[in-house]
Design a protein around this motif. Structure first.
Motif, mmCIF file in Angstrom:
data_model
loop_
_atom_site.group_PDB
_atom_site.id
_atom_site.type_symbol
_atom_site.label_atom_id
_atom_site.label_comp_id
_atom_site.label_asym_id
_atom_site.label_seq_id
_atom_site.Cartn_x
_atom_site.Cartn_y
_atom_site.Cartn_z
ATOM 1 N N GLY A 31 0.807 -1.212 0.000
ATOM 2 C CA GLY A 31 0.000 0.000 0.000
ATOM 3 C C GLY A 31 0.840 1.262 0.000
ATOM 4 N N LYS A 32 0.157 2.368 0.165
ATOM 5 C CA LYS A 32 0.789 3.691 0.149
ATOM 6 C C LYS A 32 1.904 3.831 1.178
ATOM 7 C CE LYS A 32 -2.169 7.411 -1.517
ATOM 8 N NZ LYS A 32 -2.948 8.557 -1.121
ATOM 9 N N THR A 33 1.648 3.337 2.378
ATOM 10 C CA THR A 33 2.615 3.483 3.471
ATOM 11 C C THR A 33 3.926 2.785 3.131
ATOM 12 O OG1 THR A 33 0.720 3.464 4.954
ATOM 13 C CG2 THR A 33 2.882 3.335 5.972
ATOM 14 N N GLY A 34 3.814 1.570 2.572
ATOM 15 C CA GLY A 34 5.004 0.815 2.187
ATOM 16 C C GLY A 34 5.831 1.534 1.144
ATOM 17 N N VAL A 35 5.162 2.064 0.128
ATOM 18 C CA VAL A 35 5.843 2.791 -0.955
ATOM 19 C C VAL A 35 6.538 4.029 -0.405
ATOM 20 C CG1 VAL A 35 5.506 4.095 -3.095
ATOM 21 C CG2 VAL A 35 4.314 1.930 -2.772
ATOM 22 N N SER A 36 5.846 4.782 0.438
ATOM 23 C CA SER A 36 6.436 6.015 0.973
ATOM 24 C C SER A 36 7.577 5.707 1.937
ATOM 25 C CB SER A 36 5.383 6.901 1.637
ATOM 26 O OG SER A 36 4.872 6.268 2.784
ATOM 27 N N ALA A 37 7.450 4.610 2.687
ATOM 28 C CA ALA A 37 8.533 4.205 3.587
ATOM 29 C C ALA A 37 9.777 3.885 2.768
ATOM 30 C CB ALA A 37 8.115 3.014 4.427
ATOM 31 N N ASN A 38 9.581 3.220 1.627
ATOM 32 C CA ASN A 38 10.691 2.920 0.720
ATOM 33 C C ASN A 38 11.309 4.193 0.158
ATOM 34 O OD1 ASN A 38 10.368 0.202 1.122
ATOM 35 N ND2 ASN A 38 9.296 -0.180 -0.806
ATOM 36 N N LEU A 39 10.470 5.149 -0.207
ATOM 37 C CA LEU A 39 10.961 6.435 -0.733
ATOM 38 C C LEU A 39 11.785 7.164 0.332
ATOM 39 C CD1 LEU A 39 7.844 7.727 -2.713
ATOM 40 C CD2 LEU A 39 10.076 7.180 -3.697
ATOM 41 N N ILE A 40 11.299 7.129 1.576
ATOM 42 C CA ILE A 40 12.024 7.779 2.677
ATOM 43 C C ILE A 40 13.367 7.087 2.900
ATOM 44 C CG2 ILE A 40 12.025 8.136 5.192
ATOM 45 C CD1 ILE A 40 9.010 8.833 4.926
ATOM 46 N N GLU A 41 13.361 5.755 2.887
ATOM 47 C CA GLU A 41 14.617 5.005 3.061
ATOM 48 C C GLU A 41 15.596 5.327 1.939
ATOM 49 O OE1 GLU A 41 15.741 3.438 5.779
ATOM 50 O OE2 GLU A 41 13.857 4.262 6.517
ATOM 51 N N ALA A 42 15.093 5.367 0.715
ATOM 52 C CA ALA A 42 15.939 5.691 -0.441
ATOM 53 C C ALA A 42 16.511 7.099 -0.297
ATOM 54 C CB ALA A 42 15.138 5.565 -1.731
ATOM 55 N N ALA A 43 15.671 8.041 0.123
ATOM 56 C CA ALA A 43 16.115 9.424 0.323
ATOM 57 C C ALA A 43 17.225 9.481 1.366
ATOM 58 C CB ALA A 43 14.937 10.296 0.750
ATOM 59 N N LYS A 44 17.065 8.707 2.437
ATOM 60 C CA LYS A 44 18.071 8.686 3.509
ATOM 61 C C LYS A 44 19.412 8.128 3.015
ATOM 62 C CE LYS A 44 15.042 8.467 7.561
ATOM 63 N NZ LYS A 44 14.474 7.587 8.589
ATOM 64 N N VAL A 45 19.337 7.143 2.123
ATOM 65 C CA VAL A 45 20.564 6.568 1.549
ATOM 66 C C VAL A 45 21.303 7.632 0.746
ATOM 67 C CG1 VAL A 45 21.472 4.891 -0.121
ATOM 68 C CG2 VAL A 45 19.753 4.179 1.543
ATOM 69 N N PHE A 46 20.580 8.361 -0.113
ATOM 70 C CA PHE A 46 21.194 9.439 -0.899
ATOM 71 C C PHE A 46 21.756 10.526 0.017
ATOM 72 C CE2 PHE A 46 18.715 7.717 -4.487
ATOM 73 C CZ PHE A 46 19.702 7.701 -5.450
ATOM 74 N N ALA A 47 21.010 10.852 1.071
ATOM 75 C CA ALA A 47 21.440 11.884 2.016
ATOM 76 C C ALA A 47 22.730 11.466 2.719
ATOM 77 C CB ALA A 47 20.339 12.157 3.040
ATOM 78 N N MET A 48 22.807 10.195 3.090
ATOM 79 C CA MET A 48 23.998 9.691 3.766
ATOM 80 C C MET A 48 25.205 9.758 2.825
ATOM 81 S SD MET A 48 24.212 6.236 6.054
ATOM 82 C CE MET A 48 24.524 5.125 4.687
ATOM 83 N N GLN A 49 24.988 9.371 1.578
ATOM 84 C CA GLN A 49 26.063 9.444 0.587
ATOM 85 C C GLN A 49 26.523 10.888 0.386
ATOM 86 O OE1 GLN A 49 24.318 7.508 -2.816
ATOM 87 N NE2 GLN A 49 25.152 5.511 -2.266
ATOM 88 N N ALA A 50 25.567 11.800 0.325
ATOM 89 C CA ALA A 50 25.883 13.220 0.144
ATOM 90 C C ALA A 50 26.698 13.747 1.326
ATOM 91 C CB ALA A 50 24.597 14.030 -0.016
ATOM 92 N N ALA A 51 26.263 13.382 2.529
ATOM 93 C CA ALA A 51 26.955 13.833 3.744
ATOM 94 C C ALA A 51 28.387 13.287 3.787
ATOM 95 C CB ALA A 51 26.177 13.401 4.978
ATOM 96 N N GLN A 52 28.544 12.027 3.432
ATOM 97 C CA GLN A 52 29.880 11.406 3.435
ATOM 98 C C GLN A 52 30.778 12.054 2.375
ATOM 99 O OE1 GLN A 52 28.918 7.266 2.954
ATOM 100 N NE2 GLN A 52 28.764 6.887 5.153
ATOM 101 N N ALA A 53 30.224 12.275 1.198
ATOM 102 C CA ALA A 53 31.006 12.839 0.092
ATOM 103 C C ALA A 53 31.449 14.274 0.362
ATOM 104 C CB ALA A 53 30.199 12.773 -1.203
ATOM 105 N N SER A 54 30.701 14.987 1.210
ATOM 106 C CA SER A 54 31.042 16.393 1.456
ATOM 107 C C SER A 54 32.013 16.576 2.630
ATOM 108 C CB SER A 54 29.779 17.220 1.691
ATOM 109 O OG SER A 54 29.126 16.773 2.851
ATOM 110 N N GLN A 55 32.385 15.464 3.274
ATOM 111 C CA GLN A 55 33.308 15.569 4.412
ATOM 112 C C GLN A 55 34.705 15.998 3.965
ATOM 113 O OE1 GLN A 55 33.026 11.790 6.388
ATOM 114 N NE2 GLN A 55 31.227 12.387 7.558
ATOM 115 N N ASN A 56 35.429 16.610 4.907
ATOM 116 C CA ASN A 56 36.814 17.067 4.690
ATOM 117 C C ASN A 56 36.996 18.008 3.499
ATOM 118 O OD1 ASN A 56 37.530 15.246 6.834
ATOM 119 N ND2 ASN A 56 37.534 13.601 5.337
ATOM 120 N N PRO A 57 36.216 19.099 3.454
ATOM 121 C CA PRO A 57 36.440 20.073 2.387
ATOM 122 C C PRO A 57 37.777 20.788 2.606
ATOM 123 C CG PRO A 57 34.828 20.899 3.956
ATOM 124 C CD PRO A 57 35.173 19.491 4.374
#
Length: 105
Positions: free
Chosen positions: A1-27
């Motif tokens: 259902g809707k909740t499952g799909v949105s939970a997946n979208l949130i998890e996917a967003a968090k993965v991208f966010a984590m990658q972004a945060a890691q990639a921006s370290q040590n400027p």
């Protein structure tokens, strides 16, 4: 259902966010690296925007969206600053080279 799909979208967003945060370290980073980081934040944002207001996970998505958009704004500023400093360095390079050339004539 809707909740499952949105939970997946949130998890996917968090993965991208984590990658972004890691990639921006040590400027500082070169322009291309900041561009990569910004793309990752934009991917995270895109997924959260796909969660509509009727969804039970909407509030969580909005909180993350506010945070991620803020982070993306910071990265955009850094990217512009890095582009500007590259432009100045390039101009200085031309000035120095032409100055040396003139001196040796």
């Amino acid at each position: 259902g809707k909740t499952g799909v949105s939970a997946n979208l949130i998890e996917a967003a968090k993965v991208f966010a984590m990658q972004a945060a890691q990639a921006s370290q040590n400027p500082p980073h070169p322009v291309y690296k900041w561009e990569q980081v910004e793309k990752l934040w934009l991917e995270a944002i895109k997924r959260l925007r796909n969660i509509d207001a009727t969804n039970p996970n909407y509030l969580e998505a909005q909180k993350l969206l506010a945070k991620y958009q803020s982070n993306q704004g910071i990265i955009q500023t850094r990217l512009q600053a890095e582009r500007e400093s590259q432009r100045i360095l390039t101009l200085l390079g031309f000035v120095c080279v032409s100055h040396l050339y003139a001196e040796n004539q």
